[in-house]
Each structure stands twice: as C-alpha cells, then as structure tokens.
Scaffold this active site. Structure first.
Site, PDB file in Angstrom:
ATOM      1  N   GLU A 191     -11.555  -0.974  -2.754  1.00  0.00           N
ATOM      2  CA  GLU A 191     -10.875  -0.242  -1.685  1.00  0.00           C
ATOM      3  C   GLU A 191      -9.726   0.557  -2.291  1.00  0.00           C
ATOM      4  OE1 GLU A 191      -9.769  -3.510   0.825  1.00  0.00           O
ATOM      5  OE2 GLU A 191      -7.909  -3.915  -0.262  1.00  0.00           O
ATOM      6  N   ASP A 250       0.819  -1.220   0.000  1.00  0.00           N
ATOM      7  CA  ASP A 250       0.000   0.000   0.000  1.00  0.00           C
ATOM      8  C   ASP A 250       0.852   1.269   0.000  1.00  0.00           C
ATOM      9  OD1 ASP A 250      -1.987  -1.929   0.421  1.00  0.00           O
ATOM     10  OD2 ASP A 250      -1.975  -1.634   2.584  1.00  0.00           O
TER      11      ASP A 250
END
Length: 733
Positions: free
Chosen positions: A224, A58
C-alpha cells in the site's frame, strides 16, 4: 581573490540580457560568497514532531509557494498526552525548517464531517499537490473511496469537492492510500491500493476524477501507500508492505520499483516486475533494531540545497501503543503511535535508499538546508520589466530557486537566466540557449517553482508546480560562468516572485553502507545433511519439539521434510520444530531451501526459537493474495511474542515483514546480535536466489528473558501437500 572575483563579475554582467533594472540590491565591489563554506548546519533528532503532536501517521508534505513547509496526516489522537480523548481529522502542521513543527489546524473539523461520508468513516492517508493554482488534498475513506479538498492556501479553508474515486474502483483491493502524480505533458495519474494490490489510472484535466482504464502495477503482501517521483528518465514507485500498525510488531517498510512509463511495468533492482506473484527486493528503509519499528508510508521533499528527504512515520518501540481512544467515527479504537520522522534520501546507483542504507536515524543528525546563503535572498518581488538581484554574488556549485508567476518571468543565476515565456522554458546565456516545451495547458498566471542547479559549469533547470519531483519541463546549458548574482527578471510583463534565493548545492552520497559480513564457519553448529535416516540420529545435536509427525529424512545430501498440518502461530502450537543450540555471542545462520508450496499458508524455513510463543521465523511462505484467488510466494520474516503495551494486553502476538524475491530454491540467513544495553536480540534477515547476491532486509528485536539463549531451528508446516528440502544449515561466527 577580490580582483579575480571582480573580473569574473564583470564578464558575468556582459553576458546578462540587456534589461531595464527595476531594482538592484547588489553592493558594488562585494566579494563573491563561496557556496562551499556556508555556516555549519543545524541538527535534528527523530521524531521531529516530538513536543508538537503525539503521532502523525502517513505524512504528506509540500513546500508552499510562501516558502514554508506543510505536512498532513491521517486522522489520529494527536493530543492524547494532553488529555484529549478523541481524534483530529486530517491534522496539518507547518514548519520553516522541516525540523520544528507547529500545529496548523485540521483540514476537516471533527464536528463538521461531510454528510455524504458513509457511517463509520475515518479519513486516512492524505496526499498534497499544487495544481492549477490550488492546493489539492486527496484523502482516503476508511470505508473505501477517495475524496478531494481544494484551497488557495496550504492550510485552507478547504472546499469539499466530493469523491475522486468510489469504493468500486475496478481495482481488486482496498480503495485507500492514494497519491497523485503529474507527468511532464501535464497529464495526471492517480495511484491507490492496499492489501495487496496497487493500481493506477489517468485522471481528467483538472485532477478531480479518474477517467482512464485501471491498471494493476503492483502485487505484494500488505502492499500500500504508493508514491511516485520522476528522476533521470524513470518513474519511481515507492510503497510500503508489512504490518503498519501493530505496535512493536509493525513490520512496515518502504520499497521501490521503477519504470519508463507512469503506467508501468515497474521493475525492482533485481529486474523483477512488481506484479510478479512474489515478495520484492528494493528496500528503501526498514527497521534496523535501533528503537524504530515499522518505518513507512512516505512522501519526499527536497531541501534548498537539492538534497532529498524521506518523510515517513515510525513506531517508537519503547512506547508503541495508545490507550483506547474514541475515534472520529465514534468507535472505540486501539491505535499505534506513529510520529513523523525525516531522514536523508540518497540516490545510489540509480536507486533511493535512506541514510545510504543505514535505516532510520536516532540521535542528532545534520538537518536539512532550509535557509538561503546570506545576501542571496530576494523575498517577494514584483517587476514590470528588468531584474532584481541578490546583494551578494555566489561562487561555485549552487542551487537557486523561486516561485514565479507571469509570462516572461526569469530566474537569474549569474550569467544565465531561465525564462518562462511563450509556452517554453528557455535557458539563455548571451547568445547561447537551451529550450524545452512546457505542457500545452501551462498557465503562467499561476505560481510555478523554477529551480536551477549549477554544478561546475553546467546549469540544469526544472519547472514544476509543487517541487515534488514532477517536472513539467527541464533544460540544461553548459559553459556557464561559475560566479554571479542571483535573482529574478521580467522581459516586459508583470512578474511576481516569492521565496527566491540560493543555497550551496548538496554533495550527493554515492556509496552504500556495507552489508553485514559473516565470520568463520562453526562446524559444531552446522550440518550438511550428508547422512541417512532421521536427522537427530545422524547428528545428535538436533532435537525435536513435539516430534516429527511428517517423518523428515536425510536423502541425497538434503533434509527432506513434507509440510505438516500443524502451525506455530498464536495458541496453535502443533507444528514440530527441529532444534539445535546456537553459539554464544553474535552469529549468522544460513540454510539453502528448495520448496514447492502450492497451497495457501504452506511454509518452510529457519527459526530462532525461545518458546512456542517467543521466536523469530524466516520462511518461504505461500500466502493468499487478498481479494483474489491467487497465491503470493513471500520471503516472510515474522516475530511472535507478548504485547503487554496493547490497551488489551496480549500474551501472544505476531507481525510480519517481507524480504526479497522468492525462488524454487533460495538461501535464507538470520544474523543475530545480542544488545546488552537494551537487553534484546537484534535479528536481521537476508535472502538470496543464487547464494551469492544477498538482499538484506529489516531487523526484529526480541527481549532476552531470564538470560535464555535463542536456539537454531527449522520448520515445515501449516498445510500438507508441499515438500521442503534443506540442503544445509551453516552457522558462522
């Protein structure tokens, strides 16, 4: 050439504003450097964090106002290969070139986690911005909620500013995977969400709390990782869907939709709205069968040449899983390796796509431009009045940038100057000027990036806080001189500047790589379903696994097959599969499917089948939308097989990725290629809602076992009450 250059430089000097010179480092009579002939670029190979950290999920990235790049990652065991048995909380990396990274510490020490965190929390998915003179690092709590750290420097020390948003956010989803976006009026927005809804809300003036109503802007299975950039009048919302963290079964990928408002509605390239209850087109990057699985959860950076780069993580298929580790929350964790990747982000026909659609790169690739042209670097400068210019002029298309502080600061590009003064961006050349208002709360005493791109004789200038596609003002001026020195200027107040210099302006890639093409129809492996009765009776090439409990029949030119209660999932292998041989070598199989599913998990579609526990399935699936009572129609591409690399080796495992929009009638394709070098089948999916325009998606790989060939199959299963009508099965060479 020298005489022409000298003449143009003389004209350039006449057009520059009359200012007292504090320092001039240019050399008289020096020839203009052609920005089109910079030294050959270096190369990089993914993952760029190899040898630095084992994993960096991420990743959030930024260019600091010191001119270096910084990256921030999810809590993970980044030094497992060195014998460490635990995790680092929000680790940080530093780089001078986006290719070679060094570890720069952790934002939070594992032994000094905030006391207010709920028990069992791990910090996930950081996002980095530069706002009001400080670095804002937001992060997600695995238990729900979004926290904030602030610092004057990109690597801290960090101040704990508590929660930006609580777990009860008003969005029917997990409160994680946040990103901040600042619009050109200075207003801030927070995007967040996971499993299966993305929301947005306005923030307060200092971006420390959500204050506006919550708006749902996206629905998608396992959606997401929202990240928004502004470009050419649109707000582009990038996000990830599919399974993020399941080793070689990770179906993660990045998709995009855009809007004319930061609050949506966001539309995909096909025109669908992102809140429609369907899977979505708009693939930015997905797996391509070259060894990288689950590419996703991105940020975007821009190099000194103006080329955008997607920064994201990917799963190495050859070594996808960690051994069991003790997490920062004290729990025993089984995690997937997700090192940091970078790849060129191209904008083609108004949409972003990685490597022109080729997907994640392997092997050496041309590296980002991260150094200025020789003789054009200013470095740090402080001016009370006047200008400081480069030692060499540049000719042609060029990109100049610098971090400027002070009312009356200017960035010089040949005969034009971009000024920040009196609350406006003013681009001037002689008596001609173009202006744009800065936000009402613009503070000239804090650093701001000023970026000027000269292409031909047009100069476009952008002002931002952090170079993250969040322009606070833009302005352009035509008929500028295509030559001149670059530098900084002051109109009479104390001005400071850092990281000022020029690079050759990138040449954008404007053509996508070609989609796969199908070969000739192979009648022996195809069926138009023109007969009557049972399919195996009309065409003996068909055969059954477990018979056909729902009595499929050939009617009106279609195979009509009610859904069964059985499934083909893990150890639940009760569903019937209709099979026929596939041709030797590479092939594409296609079906036209009409499906009226109305209950959760009903599905029908194509299968490339080896055994009950080794297959690839492309289906129209009806899946529950998490945290709601609604259903989502999805183009689901699923792989099932053994997962021996897991720290608890698993004989049967599966993971999905998701394709484009569904429709009551849609076309499905699987393109199978046998890779002799790796000993795998590489199978890529595609779907269409009209049979003409195809949305090609990601690729799953499935190891070849004992030389067995995959078989072509159909399924209609999971829950009763729906009917699948297959118009044809066509196989092409």
């Amino acid at each position: 050439m020298r005489r022409l250059g000298t003449l143009v430089l003389a004209l350039s000097a006449l057009l520059l504003p009359a200012l007292t010179v504090t320092a001039v480092t240019s050399a008289p009579g020096q020839a203009a450097e052609r920005s089109t002939t910079r030294p050959a670029a270096g190369t990089y190979t993914n993952p760029v964090t190899a040898g630095t950290v084992d994993t960096f999920p991420d990743p959030a990235t930024i260019r600091g106002h010191d001119g270096r790049w910084y990256a921030y990652g999810t809590t993970n065991p980044i030094f497992s290969s060195r014998g460490e048995t635990g995790e680092h909380v929000l680790p940080m990396l530093r780089s001078d070139d986006l290719v070679h990274w060094t570890y720069a510490g952790d934002a939070i020490d594992v032994a000094d986690q905030p006391a207010w965190w709920p028990a069992g929390t791990r910090a996930w998915a950081p996002d980095i911005r530069f706002l009001d003179g400080q670095y804002h690092l937001t992060y997600s709590l695995s238990t729900g909620g979004i926290g904030l750290l602030t610092s004057d420097a990109p690597t801290g020390p960090w101040t704990d500013d508590g929660l930006v948003l609580t777990a009860s956010s008003g969005c029917p989803t997990g409160v994680i995977d946040q990103a901040v976006f600042t619009d050109d009026d200075g207003s801030h927005y927070l995007y967040w969400g996971s499993y299966d809804t993305i929301c947005v809300a306005r923030m307060n003036a200092d971006a420390t709390a959500v204050t506006g109503p919550v708006t749902q802007v996206g629905h998608g299975k396992r959606m997401e990782g929202a990240y928004v950039v502004a470009r050419d009048g649109y707000y582009y919302l990038m996000y990830s869907d599919g399974s993020c963290c399941d080793g070689a079964f990770s179906g993660y990928q990045v998709k995009v939709a855009r809007s004319t408002s930061p609050l949506g509605p966001f539309r995909t390239p096909s025109g669908g709205v992102l809140t429609d209850l369907t899977s979505h087109d708009g693939l930015v990057v997905g797996s391509s069968g070259n060894g990288w699985d689950g590419p996703g959860h991105n940020s975007v950076v821009t190099d000194l040449a103006g080329q955008d780069w997607l920064v994201y993580h990917g799963v190495p298929e050859a070594d996808p899983d960690f051994p069991a580790v003790t997490g920062a929350n004290g729990a025993l964790l089984r995690l997937t390796k997700r090192p940091l990747l970078i790849d060129r982000l191209d904008w083609i026909d108004g949409w972003p796509v990685v490597n022109a659609g080729a997907g994640p790169s392997t092997g050496p690739r041309t590296a980002p431009v991260t150094s200025h042209l020789p003789g054009t670097t200013i470095g740090s400068a402080t001016l009370d009045r006047g200008r400081r210019l480069s030692g060499r002029p540049v000719l042609g298309d060029v990109r100049v940038e610098g971090s400027l502080t002070g009312d009356g600061a200017g960035l010089v590009v040949g005969g034009a100057t971009a000024w920040l003064r009196d609350g406006r961006l003013v681009v001037s050349s002689g008596l001609r000027r173009s202006t744009s208002a800065l936000p009402d709360d613009f503070d000239p005493t804090t650093p701001h990036w000023v970026v000027a791109e000269r292409r031909g004789r047009t100069l476009c200038v952008e002002v931002s806080s952090d170079r993250l596609h969040e322009p606070l003002a833009t302005a352009s001026l035509d008929r500028v001189l295509p030559v001149g020195r670059v530098g900084v200027a002051s109109s009479g107040t104390r001005v400071t500047a850092t990281a000022v210099g020029a690079a050759r302006l990138h040449r954008p890639v404007t053509t996508r790589v070609a989609d796969p093409t199908v070969g000739s129809l192979l009648p022996a492996y195809s069926d138009e379903f023109d007969g009557a009765g049972r399919p195996e009776a009309a065409d003996p090439a068909w055969r059954w696994v477990r018979g056909a409990s729902a009595s499929p029949t050939l009617t009106g030119g279609s195979l009509v097959w009610p859904t069964q209660a059985g499934d083909l999932y893990g150890t639940d292998n009760r569903a019937s599969v209709l099979l026929r041989d596939a041709p030797a070598g590479d092939f594409t199989v296609e079906t036209k499917l009409t499906f009226d599913g109305n209950r959760g998990n009903q599905q029908a579609g194509l299968v490339l089948y080896d055994t009950n526990d080794r297959y690839l399935k492309l289906s129209h699936s009806v899946l529950p939308l998490s945290h709601t009572d609604r259903l989502l129609h999805s183009t689901e591409f699923l792989k099932e097989g053994p997962r021996p690399t897991y720290s608890l080796p698993t004989p049967v495992f599966d993971g999905p990725m998701f394709g484009g929009r569904t429709a009551g009638t849609m076309w499905l394709r699987l393109r199978s290629t046998r890779d002799a070098a790796s000993g795998t089948y590489d199978v890529r999916m595609a779907s269409s809602t009209d049979g003409r325009t195809w949305e090609w998606g990601g690729t799953w790989t499935l190891p070849v076992v004992d030389g067995r060939s995959l078989q072509i199959g159909l399924v209609s299963m999971n829950a009763t009450g729906a009917t699948a009508s297959f118009d044809h099965v066509r196989t092409y060479g």
